[in-house]
Scaffold this active site. Structure first.
Site, PDB file in Angstrom:
ATOM      1  N   ALA A 298      16.680   1.155  28.308  1.00 21.56           N
ATOM      2  CA  ALA A 298      17.305   0.915  29.423  1.00 21.56           C
ATOM      3  C   ALA A 298      17.975   2.510  30.024  1.00 21.56           C
ATOM      4  O   ALA A 298      18.929   2.276  30.683  1.00 21.56           O
ATOM      5  CB  ALA A 298      18.166   0.045  29.368  1.00 21.56           C
TER       6      ALA A 298
ATOM      7  N   HIS B 188      11.426   7.239  31.966  1.00 25.66           N
ATOM      8  CA  HIS B 188      12.367   6.071  31.947  1.00 25.66           C
ATOM      9  C   HIS B 188      12.200   5.007  30.911  1.00 25.66           C
ATOM     10  O   HIS B 188      11.298   4.511  31.238  1.00 25.66           O
ATOM     11  CB  HIS B 188      13.040   5.423  33.233  1.00 25.66           C
ATOM     12  CG  HIS B 188      14.150   4.639  33.168  1.00 25.66           C
ATOM     13  ND1 HIS B 188      15.413   5.052  33.338  1.00 25.66           N
ATOM     14  CD2 HIS B 188      14.143   3.164  32.952  1.00 25.66           C
ATOM     15  CE1 HIS B 188      16.307   3.931  33.286  1.00 25.66           C
ATOM     16  NE2 HIS B 188      15.384   2.778  32.883  1.00 25.66           N
ATOM     17  N   CYS B 189      12.625   4.892  29.690  1.00 24.31           N
ATOM     18  CA  CYS B 189      12.476   4.119  28.560  1.00 24.31           C
ATOM     19  C   CYS B 189      12.802   2.630  28.978  1.00 24.31           C
ATOM     20  O   CYS B 189      14.133   2.484  29.019  1.00 24.31           O
ATOM     21  CB  CYS B 189      12.582   4.580  27.256  1.00 24.31           C
ATOM     22  SG  CYS B 189      12.408   3.602  26.162  1.00 24.31           S
ATOM     23  N   PRO B 190      12.209   1.750  29.146  1.00 25.72           N
ATOM     24  CA  PRO B 190      12.492   0.178  29.208  1.00 25.72           C
ATOM     25  C   PRO B 190      13.521  -0.443  28.004  1.00 25.72           C
ATOM     26  O   PRO B 190      14.281  -1.186  28.177  1.00 25.72           O
ATOM     27  CB  PRO B 190      11.347  -0.630  29.583  1.00 25.72           C
ATOM     28  CG  PRO B 190      10.209   0.194  29.181  1.00 25.72           C
ATOM     29  CD  PRO B 190      10.643   1.770  28.951  1.00 25.72           C
TER      30      PRO B 190
END
Length: 439
Positions: free
Chosen positions: A123, A118-120
């Site tokens: 998002a 999950h890439c911050p």
């Protein structure tokens, strides 16, 4: 507002800062303004960056259909159905079977097909459906930042060779500040994005995800540990589990790996920013290289990820409840506590368990135990403070939860043949209701 909500606007702001004001600055600095071809190239790349980033943010990472298992089993023999069932995982949060390579994301709150992480900064999950867009974003961004870096260095070189000229013949203080600020931000961004781009291209070539890279390193650690105990490690209940080397099953050749990861066997589509998004259906099963027997589970068995089972029944005797004096509220609380205890049992770090085991061994033990202090110290450093095996970290200092997955669900997942009784009853009722409906 949480800081995570500012990530996407911040990235858009960074793209515009490096993309447009820098063009104005470069038009006014010696040795010469940007040429027409340089302007066209810069703006085309900038548009591609915006398009691919927007797709990475807003394309849905995929939702696994509830009936995916039944769909996959259509036209398959009963024997192969049993093999497939034993190799599938069950998600306690979704109350459903998980396809191969799927993981439960704690941010998206559902199982994501072929979840990478999950890439911050987007998002969003990098998954089977979003990975092609994400990789194209990394590639175009790296290309754009490299072009900008070369243009900046050309101006810096001109300033350096003319450093003895009077100041009024050179750029203004604001232009100098803008130049060095842009150079600093661009250099840091290019370094970070470039490393991420190279890493993802490597993962694409060998057909692994970031999570699977962690699992591969974890498996190697278990193999190293098992050497101290004759090839076996114990579960929380003391059951010995054979640890043998397993090959990663999804590496099927570099071209097939890239075609599978990018959603097309057409090389032109790999770089096409408007290429269609891979379907969720294509991410429910994957070709395997056949190095392992059919039905072999990936990730390989990990004794530390096994459930704790009751050594005795919770009832003291037949028809007699062990704690019958509890109130209704206390009885429910005790049940939930036992249920939680069944699911997760925090285990001590392996080094501590190894030291305890060695201390109990008599001289002449048939197994060899490592007395290499450096190896034990290196192993000990791979744990988070206050955590057991769940806090194990790989060589880059990452634990499973750092990829956005729900660690308690993923670390203590279970086989589909261990489906909760309530789910089995619900399935039986559904099947009987369907059979009773007249055609």
């Amino acid at each position: 507002m949480e800081l995570s909500h500012l990530a996407v606007p911040s990235v858009y702001g960074l793209i515009f800062f490096l993309g447009y004001p820098s063009q104005w600055m470069l038009m006014h600095l010696e040795p010469s303004p940007l040429t027409k071809n340089e302007l066209i190239a810069a703006n085309v790349i900038l548009v591609l960056i915006l398009v691919t980033y927007t797709q990475s943010v807003f394309v849905d990472p995929g939702t696994i259909p509830k009936d995916w298992a039944e769909t996959q089993e259509q036209g398959v023999s009963d024997e192969k159905k049993e093999v497939a069932k034993k190799s599938r995982k069950w998600c306690r949060k979704c109350d459903a079977a998980k396809p191969p390579r799927a993981h439960h994301c704690k941010a998206c709150k559902r199982c994501i097909p072929k979840m990478d992480h999950h890439c911050p900064w987007t998002a969003n999950c990098v998954s089977h459906t979003t990975f092609p867009h994400f990789l194209r974003f990394l590639l175009t961004t790296t290309l754009g930042l490299t072009l900008l870096q070369s243009l900046l260095f050309t101006r810096l070189h001109h300033l350096w060779i003319n450093r003895d000229m009077p100041a009024y013949l050179g750029p203004s203080p604001f232009q100098l500040f803008h130049l060095f600020a842009t150079l600093f931000v661009n250099t840091v961004t290019l370094f970070a994005v470039g490393i991420l781009c190279v890493r993802n291209m490597w993962c694409l070539a060998v057909n692994t995800t970031t999570i699977e890279g962690w699992e591969i390193e974890r498996h190697r650690t278990l193999l190293r540990r098992a050497r101290h105990f004759g090839g076996y490690l114990e579960t929380p209940d003391g059951e010995a589990v054979r640890i043998r080397k397993q090959e990663f099953p999804y590496d099927v050749g570099i071209f097939s790996n890239i075609a599978q990861g990018m959603g097309s066997a057409n090389p032109l589509q790999w770089i096409n920013p408007f290429a269609p998004t891979p379907s969720v259906a294509s991410g429910l099963s994957f070709e395997m290289n056949g190095f392992e027997d059919e039905g072999t589970v990936w990730p390989p068995p990990d004794p530390d990820r096994a459930y704790k089972r009751h050594a005795r029944a919770v009832n003291g005797g037949a028809f007699v409840y062990e704690k019958e004096d509890l109130s209704t509220t206390d009885t429910m609380a005790a049940f939930k506590a036992r249920q939680a205890e069944d699911v997760v049992r925090r285990r001590k770090p392996f080094v501590e368990r190894l030291e305890e085991s060695v201390a109990k061994q008599d001289e002449g033990d048939e197994y060899e135990y490592s007395d290499d202090a450096s190896e034990q110290a290196e192993e000990q450093e791979k744990y988070a403070d206050g955590e057991g095996e769940e806090g194990w970290r790989n060589s880059e200092g990452e634990r499973l939860q750092d990829f956005g997955v729900d660690e308690d669900v993923e670390f203590y997942d279970e086989q589909e043949d261990e489906i909760p009784l309530a789910e089995l009853i619900a399935r039986r009722r559904a099947a009987s209701n369907a059979a009773s409906v007249p055609a």
